[in-house]
Design a protein around this motif. Structure first.
Motif, PDB file in Angstrom:
ATOM      1  N   PRO A  60       0.820  -1.217   0.000  1.00  0.00           N
ATOM      2  CA  PRO A  60       0.000   0.000   0.000  1.00  0.00           C
ATOM      3  C   PRO A  60       0.856   1.270   0.000  1.00  0.00           C
ATOM      4  CG  PRO A  60      -0.870  -1.584   1.575  1.00  0.00           C
ATOM      5  CD  PRO A  60       0.444  -2.138   1.080  1.00  0.00           C
ATOM      6  N   GLU A  61       1.982   1.246   0.708  1.00  0.00           N
ATOM      7  CA  GLU A  61       2.879   2.400   0.743  1.00  0.00           C
ATOM      8  C   GLU A  61       3.492   2.667  -0.628  1.00  0.00           C
ATOM      9  OE1 GLU A  61       2.516   0.477   4.675  1.00  0.00           O
ATOM     10  OE2 GLU A  61       3.236  -0.319   2.766  1.00  0.00           O
ATOM     11  N   ARG A  63       2.146   1.810  -3.584  1.00  0.00           N
ATOM     12  CA  ARG A  63       1.088   2.331  -4.461  1.00  0.00           C
ATOM     13  C   ARG A  63       0.824   3.811  -4.166  1.00  0.00           C
ATOM     14  NH1 ARG A  63      -0.954  -2.892  -3.484  1.00  0.00           N
ATOM     15  NH2 ARG A  63      -2.373  -2.121  -1.879  1.00  0.00           N
ATOM     16  N   LYS A  64       0.845   4.170  -2.888  1.00  0.00           N
ATOM     17  CA  LYS A  64       0.612   5.570  -2.504  1.00  0.00           C
ATOM     18  C   LYS A  64       1.722   6.467  -3.056  1.00  0.00           C
ATOM     19  CE  LYS A  64      -0.279   8.582   1.403  1.00  0.00           C
ATOM     20  NZ  LYS A  64       0.527   9.144   2.410  1.00  0.00           N
ATOM     21  N   GLN A  67       1.223   6.855  -6.735  1.00  0.00           N
ATOM     22  CA  GLN A  67       0.077   7.734  -6.985  1.00  0.00           C
ATOM     23  C   GLN A  67       0.490   9.203  -6.832  1.00  0.00           C
ATOM     24  OE1 GLN A  67      -3.120   7.428  -4.111  1.00  0.00           O
ATOM     25  NE2 GLN A  67      -4.628   8.068  -5.633  1.00  0.00           N
ATOM     26  N   GLU A  68       1.318   9.495  -5.842  1.00  0.00           N
ATOM     27  CA  GLU A  68       1.749  10.867  -5.582  1.00  0.00           C
ATOM     28  C   GLU A  68       2.850  11.352  -6.532  1.00  0.00           C
ATOM     29  OE1 GLU A  68       2.923  10.611  -1.482  1.00  0.00           O
ATOM     30  OE2 GLU A  68       0.841  10.658  -0.759  1.00  0.00           O
ATOM     31  N   ILE A  88       9.569   5.524  -1.488  1.00  0.00           N
ATOM     32  CA  ILE A  88       8.641   5.636  -0.366  1.00  0.00           C
ATOM     33  C   ILE A  88       9.365   6.437   0.718  1.00  0.00           C
ATOM     34  CG2 ILE A  88       7.330   4.397   1.392  1.00  0.00           C
ATOM     35  CD1 ILE A  88       7.402   1.944  -0.554  1.00  0.00           C
TER      36      ILE A  88
END
Length: 191
Positions: A60-61, A63-64, A67-68, A88
């Motif tokens: 999830p980190e 993907r975040k 996304q950013e 990340i």
């Protein structure tokens, strides 16, 4: 320095013993450093094109972060490539995953092994600890000595495996069988 075709090869690639020891380093090259993995232009395009197929394999980190920041970012190490994987929190590669033992794995490679994409991972990761730098009309293959790889050097020394032999498959994939045979013949002649 050795010249084969248009490739300048750092003699340390021949003289250094090396076998990745993931049990010891836990894949630290994927989570430490001052930037993401260098990407060739076509690899940046592939990440953009294949991201939806890779995303399910990521944390999830990761993907975040993607996304950013996007599937790739400008590289802070232009001597190797114009693009890099995003990070990340300025640490781990956004494409990193972990196995049950906490060893870093590549989400891109996991997508490939699951049959979702048709490429393994970025060339810079596949060939690591060899880095490629453009030197005029030549490409220079350099050994990137990093203290986190000390266990790999110790294991390579114990097993008497030179770095170029450890990376035989990636070297052939990226530069061809003929290149590898010439490199191997040079080493054997040198002995």
């Amino acid at each position: 320095m050795l010249l084969i075709n248009n490739l300048l090869i750092d003699e340390q690639i021949i003289n250094t013993h090396f076998i990745c020891n993931l049990q010891a380093c836990k894949g630290a090259c994927c989570v430490l450093g001052d930037g993401g993995a260098p990407l060739l232009e076509h690899e940046a395009d592939q990440l953009e094109r294949d991201y939806d197929k890779i995303a399910p394999f990521l944390t999830p980190e990761g993907r975040k972060a993607i996304q950013e920041q996007g599937e790739y970012t400008p590289s802070n190490s232009r001597e190797y490539a114009d693009y890099a994987t995003p990070l990340i929190q300025q640490k781990a590669c956004a494409y990193v995953t972990y196995d049950a033992l906490g060893i870093s794995k590549c989400g891109i490679q996991e997508a490939h092994e699951a049959g979702e994409i048709n490429w393994l991972k970025p060339q810079s990761c596949h060939l690591y600890p060899i880095r490629i730098e453009q030197k005029g009309v030549f490409q220079q293959l350099q050994y990137d000595r990093w203290k986190i790889c000390a266990p790999a050097c110790q294991l390579g020394q114990k097993e008497k495996v030179p770095l170029y032999q450890f990376l035989k498959a990636p070297l052939i994939q990226h530069f061809g069988e003929e290149f590898y045979q010439q490199l191997d013949a040079y080493v054997k002649q040198k002995k």
